[in-house]
Design an enzyme around this catalytic site. Structure first.
Site, short mmCIF file in Angstrom:
data_model
loop_
_atom_site.label_atom_id
_atom_site.label_comp_id
_atom_site.label_asym_id
_atom_site.label_seq_id
_atom_site.Cartn_x
_atom_site.Cartn_y
_atom_site.Cartn_z
N ASP A 197 -4.60 44.53 -15.76
CA ASP A 197 -4.29 43.72 -14.94
C ASP A 197 -5.23 42.48 -13.91
O ASP A 197 -6.05 43.27 -13.59
CB ASP A 197 -3.40 44.31 -13.05
CG ASP A 197 -2.47 43.25 -12.77
OD1 ASP A 197 -1.61 42.63 -13.09
OD2 ASP A 197 -2.82 43.00 -11.69
N VAL A 208 -7.96 40.64 -14.69
CA VAL A 208 -9.22 40.84 -14.52
C VAL A 208 -10.09 39.87 -13.74
O VAL A 208 -10.94 39.48 -13.71
CB VAL A 208 -9.46 40.76 -16.09
CG1 VAL A 208 -9.23 42.50 -16.88
CG2 VAL A 208 -9.66 39.93 -16.89
N GLU A 218 -5.57 41.35 -18.50
CA GLU A 218 -4.36 39.53 -18.40
C GLU A 218 -5.98 39.17 -17.51
O GLU A 218 -6.29 39.32 -16.93
CB GLU A 218 -4.06 40.34 -17.21
CG GLU A 218 -2.73 38.94 -16.59
CD GLU A 218 -2.05 39.16 -16.12
OE1 GLU A 218 -0.74 38.42 -15.50
OE2 GLU A 218 -2.37 40.21 -14.93
N PHE A 238 -0.02 30.23 -25.37
CA PHE A 238 1.58 30.17 -25.84
C PHE A 238 2.86 30.45 -25.45
O PHE A 238 3.30 29.59 -25.76
CB PHE A 238 0.78 31.85 -27.39
CG PHE A 238 1.70 31.58 -28.42
CD1 PHE A 238 1.73 30.93 -29.09
CD2 PHE A 238 3.00 32.57 -28.24
CE1 PHE A 238 3.35 31.24 -29.77
CE2 PHE A 238 3.64 32.95 -29.54
CZ PHE A 238 4.17 31.75 -30.18
N HIS A 258 3.40 29.44 -22.46
CA HIS A 258 4.15 28.27 -22.19
C HIS A 258 4.31 27.06 -22.51
O HIS A 258 5.10 26.45 -22.62
CB HIS A 258 2.60 27.84 -21.08
CG HIS A 258 2.13 28.69 -19.88
ND1 HIS A 258 3.05 29.82 -19.84
CD2 HIS A 258 1.40 28.90 -19.18
CE1 HIS A 258 2.45 30.42 -18.88
NE2 HIS A 258 1.45 29.99 -18.07
N HIS A 294 7.33 41.00 -18.58
CA HIS A 294 7.59 40.89 -17.43
C HIS A 294 7.54 40.44 -16.04
O HIS A 294 8.26 39.66 -15.78
CB HIS A 294 6.91 42.34 -16.40
CG HIS A 294 5.84 42.25 -16.04
ND1 HIS A 294 4.82 42.43 -17.06
CD2 HIS A 294 5.01 42.22 -14.62
CE1 HIS A 294 3.51 41.99 -15.91
NE2 HIS A 294 3.78 41.90 -14.83
N GLN A 305 6.39 37.14 -16.17
CA GLN A 305 7.26 35.38 -16.77
C GLN A 305 9.10 35.45 -16.46
O GLN A 305 9.56 34.43 -16.35
CB GLN A 305 6.91 34.91 -18.20
CG GLN A 305 5.47 34.76 -18.62
CD GLN A 305 5.29 34.15 -17.40
OE1 GLN A 305 5.35 32.79 -17.10
NE2 GLN A 305 3.62 33.76 -17.69
N ILE A 306 9.74 36.58 -16.41
CA ILE A 306 10.65 36.94 -15.88
C ILE A 306 10.94 36.91 -14.90
O ILE A 306 11.84 36.74 -14.25
CB ILE A 306 11.41 38.01 -17.04
CG1 ILE A 306 11.68 37.81 -18.55
CG2 ILE A 306 12.87 37.84 -16.89
CD1 ILE A 306 11.91 38.53 -19.50
N ASN A 332 8.92 36.81 -12.17
CA ASN A 332 8.04 36.18 -11.23
C ASN A 332 9.55 34.78 -11.16
O ASN A 332 8.99 33.57 -10.22
CB ASN A 332 7.12 35.80 -11.32
CG ASN A 332 6.20 36.98 -10.97
OD1 ASN A 332 6.42 37.87 -10.35
ND2 ASN A 332 5.68 37.05 -11.84
#
Length: 584
Positions: free
Chosen positions: A245, A247, A282, A309, A311, A379, A381-382, A384
């Site tokens: 997560d 980094v 990430e 990609f 976005h 998770h 992008q949905i 948040n």
């Protein structure tokens, strides 16, 4: 049984095991370490008292039966008999990844319940499931990113045995398992590490407070703690890969970066175990050095998420232009074309969201395409979003656009990743939820969420309360949707596209430079070539004529019925539709 703990600031350390107290002695070979023996077995409860203070859980606890603040428990990993003992692993090249949250994949929210649904994932054609974090966190339900005890497993999910049963079942079905781990911060509740030693440093700061200590005094032991935790998941639980997560929040000024050290340790373990292991990061930096092999001067991480990609695809589908979408929304098909051929959109270009230039170009001749993960939904992008809307909710009146999202994700050069339920256009949202047991922390999270979205114009009453149990309930998948239209049609589409990815070698060709793209921003069509495979999408409302050339072609998959290009070389696509063709 031998017990040990690193507590360099303590003058006395006492082990309390099954009610008996044992004074530990300093280890003469390892400064700051305390050791001692006590009678113990699998399940024995224990903890450490520093300078006669309260009994605290072990920083390297393998189990927290009563939650992050309770005593630790001994775990004897040898007691579990693996059914999938012949598992040889699954490498990342050629993979299709499926991101899964244990607590909402089923309403039961356990490893065992999730394992019962793994046949669906295997039948889909997926090769790896990626579990969101499973370390202990406060309460029963949450995303997992506020975990503590980085060597332990969240007890309400099923604890260590539950995770092993899940991995065992996945391996029996031919599925690799990737685990999301969080090294950049620990949860504010149940985090007792600062009492033991300098696990954090004020030298650097992150959005979560003081940074994890990777480069100040005492950082050798902190780095060993994190590397040891990572290797334990891969070794003791037979996990196949780790997702790291954020980094970019791992601040490290030492000559050898922590990620380089971690990747070397993982590669060495893979060689000893005789099966492939990998790391997926990430990262917000668009720095190709992250995924460049160590021998070539990089950090040696094996892959990374590619938000650029996402976005570009999201803006092309939805027209959204707020925040970090702004630069992509100016010419979304051009942005999408750039990511399909170059990996990153921001490769040294100006980012209006950041107010500066951002990123660095990928060397397409040296970085294979599978090192980037591409996705239409995650998770983050949905969840948040204020109301946690999936693309299936944002585009509920445009199933053809959802089909286009699928075809672009599953035929692009990158390693594709899906978010659970995406494959049948799930009608359930996926919202941000917590279960903090500390009332003050719970209220702070609730109000912070409301303030965050109020700044973007969302009324407080429209932002779901993360502490309300109904928020988590709304986010659970409804598997019965798969049998009903229009969900069943979408599920068939995903299965067909994943099958094509396995059937057509050109779709897993690692040469990013071999992708050729054409598009028309105004007409809203885009087409690309990967070897002999042609992919065409029409995001516009009306029909489009997409030039593919007049060579004979065969339709491999199409959302709506289409004919191969005729003598004029034009593929005529209905509005909001897509097709995959073979054109040698």
């Amino acid at each position: 049984m031998q017990f040990e703990v690193w507590a360099p600031q303590a003058g006395r350390v006492t082990l309390v095991c099954d009610g008996a107290r044992h004074a530990l002695e300093p280890d003469p070979q390892r400064p700051g370490w305390w050791t001692g023996e006590a009678a113990a077995q699998d399940g024995s409860r224990y903890g450490f008292a520093l300078d006669d203070g309260p009994v605290l859980p072990d920083p390297r606890s393998r189990r927290q039966p009563d939650g992050p603040d309770g005593p630790s428990a001994v775990v004897d990993h040898s007691r579990y008999t693996w059914r999938s003992s012949g598992w040889a692993g699954r490498p990342l090249p050629g993979a299709v990844v499926y991101e899964l949250h244990v607590g909402t994949f089923t309403r039961e929210g356990t490893f065992d319940a999730a394992a019962e649904r793994l046949e669906h994932v295997a039948d889909l054609g997926v090769t790896h499931v990626e579990l969101m974090p499973v370390c202990p966190f406060p309460g029963r339900h949450g995303w997992g990113y506020e975990g503590v005890s980085l060597w332990a497993v969240h007890e309400p999910y099923g604890g260590p045995l539950g995770l092993k049963r899940f991995v065992d079942r996945a391996h029996e079905l031919g599925l690799g398992v990737v685990l999301d781990v969080v090294h950049n911060h620990l949860g504010p509740s149940g985090n007792h590490l600062p009492r033991f030693g300098p696990y954090f440093t004020d030298t650097h700061h992150t959005p979560w407070g003081p940074a994890v200590n990777l480069d100040a005094r005492g950082s050798d032991e902190v780095r060993d703690f994190l590397v040891g935790s990572a290797l334990a998941w891969l070794r003791d639980y037979r996990i196949d890969g780790l997702r790291l997560d954020a980094v970019h929040a791992l601040v490290d000024t030492r000559a050898r970066h922590f990620l380089e050290e971690l990747s070397a340790a993982v590669d060495a373990l893979a060689e000893r175990l005789g099966r492939p292991l990998f790391l997926i990061a990430e990262s917000d930096r668009n720095d190709p050095r992250l995924i460049t092999p160590r021998a070539e001067g990089g950090l040696g991480v094996h892959a990374q998420w590619n938000d650029d990609f996402h976005h570009a695809l999201h803006t092309a589908l939805t027209g959204e232009s707020q925040g970090y979408y702004a630069d992509f929304a100016r010419a979304p098909l051009a942005a999408l074309a750039k990511t399909l051929t170059g990996g990153f959109f921001h490769d040294g270009t100006y980012s209006s969201f950041r107010g500066r230039r951002h990123g660095r170009p990928l060397d397409r001749t040296r970085v294979p395409a599978h090192r980037l993960l591409g996705y239409a939904q995650t998770h983050d992008q949905i969840g948040n979003r204020a109301r946690g809307e999936r693309l299936s909710l944002l585009l509920k009146d445009s199933p053809g656009l959802l089909a286009c999202a699928a075809v672009l994700t599953l035929t692009a050069p990158f390693t594709p990743m899906l978010f659970m339920g995406e494959e049948w256009a799930a009608g359930t949202p996926w919202q941000f939820f917590t279960d903090h047991t500390d009332p003050e922390l719970a209220e702070a999270v609730r109000q912070g969420r409301r303030r965050e979205f109020a700044a973007h114009g969302w009324p407080a009453e429209e932002v779901p309360d993360p502490q309300d149990a109904a928020t988590r309930e709304r986010s659970c998948l409804d598997f019965s949707e798969r049998e009903r239209e229009p969900h069943a049609r979408m599920l068939r589409w995903y299965r067909r596209l994943i099958a094509l990815r396995h059937e057509q070698p050109d779709l897993t060709d690692p040469d990013l430079a071999d992708t050729r793209v054409a598009y028309d921003e105004q007409a809203r069509w885009l087409a690309f070539r990967r070897g002999d495979v042609r992919v065409a999408v029409n995001l516009g409302a009306g029909p489009a004529a997409v030039p593919l050339g007049s060579r004979p072609a065969r339709v491999l998959a199409a959302w709506d019925p289409v004919q191969p290009p005729g003598a004029d070389g034009l593929l005529r696509l209905p509005g909001q539709s897509c097709a995959v063709l073979l054109q040698p």
